[in-house]
Motif scaffolding. Structure first.
Motif, short mmCIF file in Angstrom:
data_model
loop_
_atom_site.label_atom_id
_atom_site.label_comp_id
_atom_site.label_asym_id
_atom_site.label_seq_id
_atom_site.Cartn_x
_atom_site.Cartn_y
_atom_site.Cartn_z
N LYS A 1 0.82 -1.22 0.00
CA LYS A 1 0.00 0.00 0.00
C LYS A 1 0.85 1.27 0.00
O LYS A 1 0.34 2.36 0.23
N ILE A 2 2.13 1.14 -0.24
CA ILE A 2 3.02 2.31 -0.26
C ILE A 2 3.09 2.84 -1.69
O ILE A 2 3.29 2.05 -2.63
N PRO A 3 2.95 4.14 -1.87
CA PRO A 3 3.07 4.69 -3.22
C PRO A 3 4.54 4.69 -3.66
O PRO A 3 5.27 5.64 -3.41
N THR A 4 4.96 3.61 -4.26
CA THR A 4 6.36 3.44 -4.62
C THR A 4 6.47 2.93 -6.06
O THR A 4 5.53 2.36 -6.60
N TRP A 5 7.61 3.12 -6.64
CA TRP A 5 7.90 2.66 -7.99
C TRP A 5 7.82 1.15 -8.04
O TRP A 5 8.34 0.45 -7.17
N ARG A 6 7.17 0.61 -9.06
CA ARG A 6 7.04 -0.83 -9.28
C ARG A 6 7.31 -1.11 -10.75
O ARG A 6 6.42 -1.01 -11.58
N PRO A 7 8.56 -1.48 -11.07
CA PRO A 7 8.91 -1.65 -12.48
C PRO A 7 8.27 -2.87 -13.14
O PRO A 7 8.10 -2.90 -14.35
N GLY A 8 7.91 -3.87 -12.36
CA GLY A 8 7.31 -5.08 -12.92
C GLY A 8 8.21 -5.74 -13.96
O GLY A 8 9.43 -5.60 -13.93
N ASN A 9 7.60 -6.44 -14.88
CA ASN A 9 8.36 -7.16 -15.91
C ASN A 9 8.81 -6.26 -17.06
O ASN A 9 9.57 -6.68 -17.92
N ALA A 10 8.36 -5.01 -17.06
CA ALA A 10 8.70 -4.10 -18.15
C ALA A 10 10.17 -3.65 -18.08
O ALA A 10 10.74 -3.23 -19.07
N HIS A 11 10.76 -3.74 -16.91
CA HIS A 11 12.14 -3.27 -16.70
C HIS A 11 13.03 -4.47 -16.39
O HIS A 11 12.65 -5.38 -15.66
N TRP A 12 14.25 -4.47 -16.94
CA TRP A 12 15.17 -5.60 -16.74
C TRP A 12 15.46 -5.83 -15.25
O TRP A 12 15.61 -6.97 -14.81
N LEU A 13 15.53 -4.74 -14.46
CA LEU A 13 15.82 -4.89 -13.05
C LEU A 13 14.67 -5.58 -12.32
O LEU A 13 14.88 -6.42 -11.45
N GLY A 14 13.44 -5.25 -12.73
CA GLY A 14 12.27 -5.91 -12.16
C GLY A 14 12.25 -7.40 -12.47
O GLY A 14 11.94 -8.23 -11.62
N ARG A 15 12.60 -7.74 -13.72
CA ARG A 15 12.64 -9.16 -14.12
C ARG A 15 13.74 -9.91 -13.36
O ARG A 15 13.52 -11.03 -12.89
N LEU A 16 14.92 -9.28 -13.25
CA LEU A 16 16.04 -9.92 -12.54
C LEU A 16 15.69 -10.15 -11.07
O LEU A 16 15.90 -11.24 -10.54
#
Length: 189
Positions: free
Chosen positions: A34-49
């Protein structure tokens, strides 16, 4: 032996303090839900890693910044008085990895919205892979930390058993202090 015992107690106190701080920030909603924070998900390589390394857990800006901050704090002694070496770095990373396991588990024990009795995949949905009632990352973290402690010993030119015994002391002290927390903190159950 005295040094590893002192480090283990200090390490637990750091885990305890960070778990309490994170409970104040997240409340009942783990993994910054519930924190308003950045969530790169699978769209960003760092999120996938991150998702791959952490068995399906999502990367958040909150956790990324917190992990970077903690790694900087763990390395702080090198700026002032400690001598950097590969052995010290391996030991430090072993401490850090085990620290994340203890800190995460203490979050559940100390959080008034959760309990040890209900601890499992239905309560902690952000942990995607479980072995019985424990997230697999706890086992992987403990094994990785033990391996790093052993490698640190080998790199230092001392017996592998020294590294293993130091890790076992760290684990035993943290398990003991966690059990005391469970016993003396009535909300746990």
């Amino acid at each position: 032996m005295n040094m590893i015992l002192t480090q283990s107690i200090y390490f637990f106190l750091m885990s305890f303090a960070l778990a309490v701080l994170e409970i104040q920030i997240e409340g009942p909603h783990g993994w910054a839900a519930k924190i308003p924070t950045w969530r790169p998900g699978n769209a960003h390589w760092l999120g996938r890693l991150f998702k791959k390394v952490n068995k399906g857990e999502e990367l958040t800006g909150y956790h990324l910044v917190l992990i970077i901050f903690l790694l900087l704090m763990f390395h702080w002694p090198y700026l002032w008085f400690a001598k950097w070496s590969l052995a010290n770095e391996l030991l430090l990373m072993g401490f850090f990895i085990f620290f994340t396991v203890v800190w995460d588990f203490l979050w559940f024990i100390l959080n008034p919205h959760h309990s040890l009795k209900k601890f499992g995949p239905l309560q902690a949905t952000w942990h995607k892979v479980w072995i019985g009632r424990l997230p697999i990352k706890y086992a992987i973290g403990a094994i990785a930390a033990a391996v790093l402690f052993c490698f640190a010993s080998l790199v230092s030119g001392v017996s592998l058993l020294i590294g293993l015994s130091n890790f076992l002391i760290l684990a035993a002290v943290n398990i003991f202090l966690t059990l005391l927390t469970i016993i003396f903190y009535p909300k746990t159950f």
